[in-house]
Design a protein around this motif. Structure first.
Motif, PDB file in Angstrom:
ATOM      1  N   LEU A 196      17.540 -16.193   8.873  1.00  0.00           N
ATOM      2  CA  LEU A 196      17.887 -14.731   9.567  1.00  0.00           C
ATOM      3  C   LEU A 196      16.944 -13.858   9.337  1.00  0.00           C
ATOM      4  N   LYS A 197      16.267 -13.893   7.958  1.00  0.00           N
ATOM      5  CA  LYS A 197      14.970 -12.692   7.797  1.00  0.00           C
ATOM      6  C   LYS A 197      13.964 -13.109   8.673  1.00  0.00           C
ATOM      7  N   ALA A 198      13.728 -14.202   8.931  1.00  0.00           N
ATOM      8  CA  ALA A 198      12.385 -14.653   9.781  1.00  0.00           C
ATOM      9  C   ALA A 198      12.814 -14.360  11.486  1.00  0.00           C
ATOM     10  N   GLY A 199      14.041 -14.192  11.632  1.00  0.00           N
ATOM     11  CA  GLY A 199      14.448 -13.928  13.075  1.00  0.00           C
ATOM     12  C   GLY A 199      14.509 -15.075  13.891  1.00  0.00           C
ATOM     13  N   ARG A 200      14.671 -16.250  13.190  1.00  0.00           N
ATOM     14  CA  ARG A 200      14.730 -17.452  13.716  1.00  0.00           C
ATOM     15  C   ARG A 200      16.277 -17.848  14.222  1.00  0.00           C
ATOM     16  N   ILE A 201      17.153 -17.193  13.681  1.00  0.00           N
ATOM     17  CA  ILE A 201      18.694 -17.359  13.861  1.00  0.00           C
ATOM     18  C   ILE A 201      19.091 -15.684  14.200  1.00  0.00           C
ATOM     19  N   ASP A 202      20.376 -15.788  15.032  1.00  0.00           N
ATOM     20  CA  ASP A 202      20.860 -14.440  15.192  1.00  0.00           C
ATOM     21  C   ASP A 202      22.038 -13.860  13.898  1.00  0.00           C
ATOM     22  N   ALA A 203      22.627 -15.186  13.625  1.00  0.00           N
ATOM     23  CA  ALA A 203      23.804 -14.813  12.809  1.00  0.00           C
ATOM     24  C   ALA A 203      23.919 -15.925  11.760  1.00  0.00           C
ATOM     25  N   VAL A 204      24.481 -15.432  10.675  1.00  0.00           N
ATOM     26  CA  VAL A 204      24.673 -16.419   9.589  1.00  0.00           C
ATOM     27  C   VAL A 204      26.424 -16.600   9.395  1.00  0.00           C
ATOM     28  N   ILE A 205      26.907 -17.757   9.107  1.00  0.00           N
ATOM     29  CA  ILE A 205      28.099 -17.840   8.704  1.00  0.00           C
ATOM     30  C   ILE A 205      28.110 -18.185   7.109  1.00  0.00           C
ATOM     31  N   ALA A 206      28.834 -17.506   6.454  1.00  0.00           N
ATOM     32  CA  ALA A 206      28.897 -17.591   4.992  1.00  0.00           C
ATOM     33  C   ALA A 206      30.204 -17.337   4.374  1.00  0.00           C
ATOM     34  N   ASP A 207      30.368 -17.714   3.204  1.00  0.00           N
ATOM     35  CA  ASP A 207      31.651 -17.216   2.395  1.00  0.00           C
ATOM     36  C   ASP A 207      31.621 -15.933   2.176  1.00  0.00           C
ATOM     37  N   TYR A 208      32.841 -15.152   2.190  1.00  0.00           N
ATOM     38  CA  TYR A 208      32.792 -13.501   1.709  1.00  0.00           C
ATOM     39  C   TYR A 208      32.112 -13.164   0.770  1.00  0.00           C
ATOM     40  N   LEU A 209      31.940 -13.690  -0.488  1.00  0.00           N
ATOM     41  CA  LEU A 209      31.438 -13.286  -1.859  1.00  0.00           C
ATOM     42  C   LEU A 209      29.978 -13.293  -1.788  1.00  0.00           C
ATOM     43  N   PRO A 210      29.500 -14.576  -1.633  1.00  0.00           N
ATOM     44  CA  PRO A 210      27.952 -14.558  -1.523  1.00  0.00           C
ATOM     45  C   PRO A 210      27.339 -13.786  -0.450  1.00  0.00           C
ATOM     46  N   ALA A 211      28.104 -13.470   0.771  1.00  0.00           N
ATOM     47  CA  ALA A 211      27.604 -12.854   1.886  1.00  0.00           C
ATOM     48  C   ALA A 211      27.648 -11.379   1.442  1.00  0.00           C
TER      49      ALA A 211
END
Lengths: 244, 242
Positions: B163-178
């Motif tokens: 996500l930081k490198a800009g290759r993807i637009d969004a990340v789906i993650a569990d709430y607390l780690p996110a």
């Protein structure tokens, strides 16, 4: 457009296929074929581009220009001396992690997982292929080149008309082996999130926890390897025709 | 002679591994702040401390090991360890292979992106990242189909770095780690912070080990009653996540 075609093809295959009639596997047919096509895609493009690049590297390695010779040597030394997995991660997370601004126009090669997979597999394949081809050239009797120059051929002409065709014949079996290695190596790109056959298989396994998922992948890989071997055999027969 | 003694050493090594008294617990070790490996190589995190607290409550010796997420269920089935404490969602697919204890916390999904041009409405057309074999990745695939542009990673940090490198637009993650990641990385926002998919997190064990399951359930009850759970939760999240 191309993507549509790909998915249509995949759906068509699945509508007539008879994958193992295990419920936990057959419902994933679309995924398998999608991944299968991605693997073939990568195979074809990397082998084609890698082969062309390899010829350039061979020319540099057997040429007279010392810096080019060293560069070509260092290139093939580095790519043959490090694991493919390390190369993938260095390119994907390392260099690719620098982002679009830092990399500028080079970003094209790093903008997607597929592009990085293609780039690394191509470079890796060209390093091996160039060594194999060089081995073929070194093994041609020196007199061939001398004769070519004597009748007025340039270096490039001699390479193209006299040396490479013979080198290809000598090195073809080893090259065929390398093609199968590229196929197997391509499974590693699933670690950088490419949905190739291995990537899809791992995702299927993550859903059904059924080890048969990997067995199906193994059969599909075997099928591809068999196809490559058959292709190699056919070309080998052709290359050897004048010598029989 | 030499060979014999070598063989003996090797065999004695094996017998210590299958020491039956120790409860062997696996966690992933790549999922901060729940389970992670710190700079000195030790396993740390919420899951790790909960696991240790459970062992103490049960008065059993425990041994914690790190195991890649992909292989965490197969290795349990192959008897490499007995318990999984790794923030694993209780799903029907997993329940076909393994058993779960009572849930030890509830999980929500979040969507993180770099800017406002990504929203829940156009998410399906963007490049989305998720960790393979997680409830988040399944949710994305169920929502947008397996042919949407979904990149699956071996670990969650790998998805974030893309996500930081800009290759993807969004990340789906569990709430607390996110939440934890957002606190450390500026310029990113929640597109959705608490998607409730009725997800509870349980401890995984092999099927048929009912004795172990009731022991773990009792221990869980114990640490909840004693306030041990609350203390650990406060330490990591400044709130009780049970």
């Amino acid at each position: 457009m191309y993507l549509d075609l790909k998915y249509r093809l995949s759906d068509a295959v699945c509508s007539v296929s008879t994958l193992p009639n295990i419920e936990s596997i057959s419902s994933y047919c679309g995924r398998y074929i999608d991944g299968f096509i991605v693997t073939i895609e990568l195979m074809l493009t990397t082998c084609l581009c890698g082969f062309i690049l390899a010829i350039g590297i061979v020319a540099a390695r057997v040429g007279k220009v010392a810096p080019l010779r060293w560069l070509a040597y260092i290139f093939s030394y580095v790519f043959r001396g490090t694991p493919l997995l390390v190369q993938l991660w260095v390119f994907y997370y390392g260099i690719g992690g620098l982002g679009a601004e830092t990399l500028g126009p080079l970003w094209v090669f790093f903008s997607s997982a597929w592009a990085v997979g293609f780039l690394v597999l191509t470079l890796n394949h060209s390093a091996y292929a160039s060594e194999i081809l060089r081995g073929g050239i070194v093994n041609i009797d020196r007199g061939n080149a001398d004769a070519a120059y004597t009748i007025g051929m340039s270096k490039i002409q001699a390479l193209r008309r006299i040396l490479l065709p013979q080198a290809l014949r000598i090195s073809w079996p080893a090259y065929g082996n390398e093609l199968v290695l590229v196929l197997k190596g391509s499974a590693l790109i699933s670690t950088i999130s490419v949905m190739d056959l291995m990537g899809q298989t791992r995702t299927i396994f993550a859903r059904n926890y059924d080890l048969n998922a990997y067995a199906v992948a193994a059969i599909l890989y075997l099928f591809l390897a068999g196809t490559i071997s058959f292709f190699i055999y056919c070309v080998e027969r052709r290359l050897n025709k004048p010598y029989r | 002679m030499k060979l014999k003694s070598l063989l003996f050493i090797a065999l004695s090594g094996i017998t210590t591994v299958v020491n039956a008294d120790k409860l062997r617990i696996a966690t992933e070790g790549a999922y901060p702040p729940f389970n992670n490996i710190d700079s000195s190589g030790e396993l740390v995190g919420f899951d790790v401390e909960i696991a240790r607290a459970l062992c103490k409550q049960m008065e059993r010796d425990c041994e914690l090991v790190a195991q890649d997420w992909d292989g965490i269920i197969p290795s349990l089935l192959n008897n490499k360890y007995d318990v999984i404490v790794a923030s694993m969602s209780i799903t029907d697919e997993r329940k076909e292979k393994i058993d779960f204890t009572d849930p030890y916390y509830s999980n929500y999904l979040s969507v993180i992106a770099s800017g406002h041009d990504v929203s829940m409405n156009n998410l399906g057309k963007k490049n989305i990242g998720a960790q393979r074999s997680t409830i988040g990745s399944q949710w994305v695939e169920d929502e947008f189909g397996s042919r949407a542009s979904i990149n699956l990673y071996d670990t969650l940090p790998a998805a974030f770095s893309d996500l930081k490198a800009g290759r993807i637009d969004a990340v789906i993650a569990d709430y607390l780690p996110a939440t934890e990641w957002l606190n450390e990385n500026e310029g990113y926002i929640f597109i959705a912070d608490k998607i409730d998919i009725g997800d509870s997190i349980g401890i995984g064990i092999r099927k048929g080990e009912d004795e172990l399951r009731s022991a773990l359930n009792k221990a869980l009850e114990g640490i909840l009653k004693k306030g041990v759970y609350e203390k650990i939760s406060q330490k990591y999240f400044s709130t009780n996540i049970y």
